[in-house]
Design an enzyme around this catalytic site. Sequence first.
Site, PDB file in Angstrom:
ATOM      1  N   THR A  86      -3.269   2.815   2.743  1.00  0.00           N
ATOM      2  CA  THR A  86      -3.779   3.045   1.382  1.00  0.00           C
ATOM      3  C   THR A  86      -4.510   1.792   0.897  1.00  0.00           C
ATOM      4  OG1 THR A  86      -1.767   4.324   1.057  1.00  0.00           O
ATOM      5  CG2 THR A  86      -3.135   3.987  -0.865  1.00  0.00           C
ATOM      6  N   ALA A  87      -3.945   0.618   1.204  1.00  0.00           N
ATOM      7  CA  ALA A  87      -4.557  -0.630   0.731  1.00  0.00           C
ATOM      8  C   ALA A  87      -5.932  -0.838   1.368  1.00  0.00           C
ATOM      9  CB  ALA A  87      -3.645  -1.812   1.050  1.00  0.00           C
ATOM     10  N   GLU A 143       3.835   7.916  -2.712  1.00  0.00           N
ATOM     11  CA  GLU A 143       3.285   9.195  -3.174  1.00  0.00           C
ATOM     12  C   GLU A 143       3.225   9.336  -4.682  1.00  0.00           C
ATOM     13  OE1 GLU A 143       5.963  11.890  -1.125  1.00  0.00           O
ATOM     14  OE2 GLU A 143       4.583  11.896   0.567  1.00  0.00           O
ATOM     15  N   LYS A 199       1.510  13.963 -12.830  1.00  0.00           N
ATOM     16  CA  LYS A 199       2.779  13.266 -13.116  1.00  0.00           C
ATOM     17  C   LYS A 199       2.736  12.740 -14.547  1.00  0.00           C
ATOM     18  CE  LYS A 199       5.370   9.105 -11.837  1.00  0.00           C
ATOM     19  NZ  LYS A 199       5.319   7.838 -11.098  1.00  0.00           N
ATOM     20  N   THR A 255       4.691   1.246  -8.587  1.00  0.00           N
ATOM     21  CA  THR A 255       3.692   0.257  -8.985  1.00  0.00           C
ATOM     22  C   THR A 255       2.865  -0.319  -7.822  1.00  0.00           C
ATOM     23  OG1 THR A 255       5.578  -1.257  -8.999  1.00  0.00           O
ATOM     24  CG2 THR A 255       4.747  -0.541 -11.128  1.00  0.00           C
ATOM     25  N   ILE A 300       0.794   1.035  -5.426  1.00  0.00           N
ATOM     26  CA  ILE A 300      -0.609   1.453  -5.290  1.00  0.00           C
ATOM     27  C   ILE A 300      -1.416   0.870  -6.457  1.00  0.00           C
ATOM     28  CG2 ILE A 300      -2.177   3.446  -5.275  1.00  0.00           C
ATOM     29  CD1 ILE A 300      -0.009   4.967  -3.703  1.00  0.00           C
TER      30      ILE A 300
HETATM   31  P1  FAD Z   1       0.392   0.229   5.660  1.00  0.00           P
HETATM   32  O1  FAD Z   1       0.394   1.619   5.171  1.00  0.00           O
HETATM   33  O2  FAD Z   1       1.557  -0.213   6.484  1.00  0.00           O
HETATM   34  O3  FAD Z   1      -0.943   0.025   6.471  1.00  0.00           O
HETATM   35  C1  FAD Z   1      -1.109  -1.051   7.365  1.00  0.00           C
HETATM   36  C2  FAD Z   1      -2.366  -0.848   8.176  1.00  0.00           C
HETATM   37  O4  FAD Z   1      -2.545  -1.967   9.022  1.00  0.00           O
HETATM   38  C3  FAD Z   1      -2.309   0.388   9.082  1.00  0.00           C
HETATM   39  O5  FAD Z   1      -3.581   0.994   9.126  1.00  0.00           O
HETATM   40  C4  FAD Z   1      -1.997  -0.213  10.438  1.00  0.00           C
HETATM   41  O6  FAD Z   1      -2.441   0.580  11.503  1.00  0.00           O
HETATM   42  C5  FAD Z   1      -2.756  -1.520  10.334  1.00  0.00           C
HETATM   43  N1  FAD Z   1      -2.269  -2.521  11.273  1.00  0.00           N
HETATM   44  C6  FAD Z   1      -1.098  -3.189  11.267  1.00  0.00           C
HETATM   45  N2  FAD Z   1      -1.023  -4.011  12.337  1.00  0.00           N
HETATM   46  C7  FAD Z   1      -2.184  -3.876  12.992  1.00  0.00           C
HETATM   47  C8  FAD Z   1      -2.728  -4.454  14.184  1.00  0.00           C
HETATM   48  N3  FAD Z   1      -2.039  -5.344  14.905  1.00  0.00           N
HETATM   49  N4  FAD Z   1      -3.948  -4.066  14.573  1.00  0.00           N
HETATM   50  C9  FAD Z   1      -4.675  -3.159  13.868  1.00  0.00           C
HETATM   51  N5  FAD Z   1      -4.219  -2.581  12.752  1.00  0.00           N
HETATM   52  C10 FAD Z   1      -2.991  -2.931  12.331  1.00  0.00           C
HETATM   53  N6  FAD Z   1       3.801   2.847  -3.705  1.00  0.00           N
HETATM   54  C11 FAD Z   1       3.487   3.570  -4.780  1.00  0.00           C
HETATM   55  O7  FAD Z   1       2.541   3.226  -5.488  1.00  0.00           O
HETATM   56  N7  FAD Z   1       4.208   4.685  -5.096  1.00  0.00           N
HETATM   57  C12 FAD Z   1       5.306   5.072  -4.390  1.00  0.00           C
HETATM   58  O8  FAD Z   1       5.913   6.085  -4.701  1.00  0.00           O
HETATM   59  C13 FAD Z   1       5.707   4.266  -3.306  1.00  0.00           C
HETATM   60  N8  FAD Z   1       6.813   4.560  -2.581  1.00  0.00           N
HETATM   61  C14 FAD Z   1       7.192   3.720  -1.581  1.00  0.00           C
HETATM   62  C15 FAD Z   1       8.423   3.926  -0.924  1.00  0.00           C
HETATM   63  C16 FAD Z   1       8.855   3.010   0.042  1.00  0.00           C
HETATM   64  C17 FAD Z   1      10.176   3.212   0.706  1.00  0.00           C
HETATM   65  C18 FAD Z   1       8.028   1.930   0.414  1.00  0.00           C
HETATM   66  C19 FAD Z   1       8.456   0.959   1.486  1.00  0.00           C
HETATM   67  C20 FAD Z   1       6.815   1.737  -0.205  1.00  0.00           C
HETATM   68  C21 FAD Z   1       6.398   2.596  -1.219  1.00  0.00           C
HETATM   69  N9  FAD Z   1       5.212   2.390  -1.894  1.00  0.00           N
HETATM   70  C22 FAD Z   1       4.890   3.149  -2.978  1.00  0.00           C
HETATM   71  C23 FAD Z   1       4.285   1.348  -1.444  1.00  0.00           C
HETATM   72  C24 FAD Z   1       3.152   2.009  -0.666  1.00  0.00           C
HETATM   73  O9  FAD Z   1       3.658   2.746   0.414  1.00  0.00           O
HETATM   74  C25 FAD Z   1       2.182   0.959  -0.168  1.00  0.00           C
HETATM   75  O10 FAD Z   1       1.832   0.101  -1.216  1.00  0.00           O
HETATM   76  C26 FAD Z   1       0.919   1.603   0.348  1.00  0.00           C
HETATM   77  O11 FAD Z   1       1.213   2.589   1.269  1.00  0.00           O
HETATM   78  C27 FAD Z   1       0.020   0.580   0.981  1.00  0.00           C
HETATM   79  O12 FAD Z   1       0.478   0.182   2.216  1.00  0.00           O
HETATM   80  P2  FAD Z   1      -0.459  -0.776   3.058  1.00  0.00           P
HETATM   81  O13 FAD Z   1      -1.786  -0.138   3.197  1.00  0.00           O
HETATM   82  O14 FAD Z   1      -0.379  -2.130   2.470  1.00  0.00           O
HETATM   83  O15 FAD Z   1       0.295  -0.842   4.470  1.00  0.00           O
END
Ligand code: FAD
Length: 504
Positions: free
Chosen positions: A21-22, A55, A84, A344, A346
Amino acid sequence: MKKDTMTKTGKQRIVIAGGGTAGWMTAALLADTMGHVIDLTLVESDAIGTIGVGESTIPPMVLFNRLLDIPEADFMRASQATFKLGIMFENWKDVGEKYFHSFGTVGKDHWSAGFQHFWMHGLTKGHDQPFEEYCLELKAALAGKFAHLPDERLNYAYQLDSALYAKYLRKKAEAAGTTRIEGRIGRVELDSESGDIAALILDGDRRIEGDLFVDCTGFRALLIEGALHAGFDDWTHYLPCDSAIAIQTSSVRAPVPYTRAIAHDAGWQWRIPLQHRQGNGIVYCSRYLDKDTALERLLGSIEGDKLTEPNVIRYTTGVRRHQWLRNCVAIGLSGGFMEPLESTSIHLIQRAALKLMRMLPAGKVSPRDVAEFNEQQFTEMEQIRDFLILHYKATERRDSAFWRHCATMDIPDSLAQKIELFRETGRVFRKNDELFAETSWLQVMMGQGIVPQTYHPVAAKLRDEELERFLRSIREGVAKTVAGLPDHQSYIQRYCAAAEAQAA
Ligand code: FAD
């Protein structure tokens, strides 16, 4: 080693590592707004995948999508989203008690004092209708209703499938010029002179050079921590939950326009209804509950058929000490995580991506921009942290070691000041544009059982009939508006029903 020269146009090369998502929110925003002056590349690994949760959102996301000209109904269809209006907190104040933190304002403030003072004065005059009766979003949520109202009178956010949302944004970002590279980042190469990141080295030795790198690699934090060692402030002593298990199930009823956060004896569980399924999870403190018991508890409480295997996630609550270090900016879980209680994360992605866009260096990274970015991010995260701690600290629960720990743990002075000020005077102030406004603090403080000892004397200035009329008119206005709203499910059906093909 093969060398990728990312640009021959003289444009600044920005490389986003990670496509959760980030990664895709950042890419969509930068490509849309800055595509004419940057070369944007995103590297992600399908084999590694994303965290697969996240989500439930909060209202500023509506604005983020508008900024990107995303048609709401289109994006909701694509991400199986529902509306929501807030969060229902069950068993937080005490077992069997519940309250609602809505996205709306309760009552009407007067310039001299907040609505709560008039409401409390009303209690002394026999007007004993609960505080909740005065909030439109709250009453609409409990009635299972929703509609867009003129003048945006109903504040809302979304419950969505974040993987589908990221997919939607990917299309948009690619259409706006983002180059996506599939591959695993095996190594981060630093410039031997400056110490900045020079390139990402993918398995197979492909080399992705850049001027500025955005670390969106999630909890792995490959760039900001793995390569640059930014450091991490651990907040576990304030936010002790460190584990979660998520599972998706089929829907057994029409989706409600709110998220449920149901406390248990060592943490809490979530339920997030989407159009095609429900998201469920348990958050817990591993010092007080082991994984097997947590899983058993989760599986014992879900409704509908299991659609996924349980996803077990361990985390440490806290923040990266530098969110921007050298030529690397951490966005998303790589920058820190404070548990999902108030949805919070996202939002913090959105804030960081917008800040980066506003502070995008014209040439060399300015240390002043970096310092400003870090201070703003840290302050925002600290303010959210305090709001989250409030839910654990201000509890009457003493039925388990976990809750006894929460009730007696030390809290930051900034939070202690807010709680005690409210307890003594009924007053609450929003600090420096913090995310959660007075109305949020009020709803949660009252919901958690903090009762002010006094209220502002200005409330007593209203004559009895004036007070009665004032309170009644708000209640009646809320009730009338709610009565006229359509049912949430039928509104979704008309406005943004997802295609059958996407249904699980
Ligand atoms: P990730 O989704 O982990 O993405 C990481 C990316 O980096 C992936 O594409 C992966 O493939 C890539 N990557 C990693 N290592 C490598 C590598 N070596 N080489 C190439 N690519 C790599 N947020 C909300 O706002 N609302 C919610 O209800 C909510 N519920 C949550 C519940 C839980 C239990 C948790 C833990 C988090 C929750 N969050 C929620 C937070 C939310 O899930 C994250 O903020 C959001 O999904 C963003 O994640 P991200 O993109 O930072 O990381």
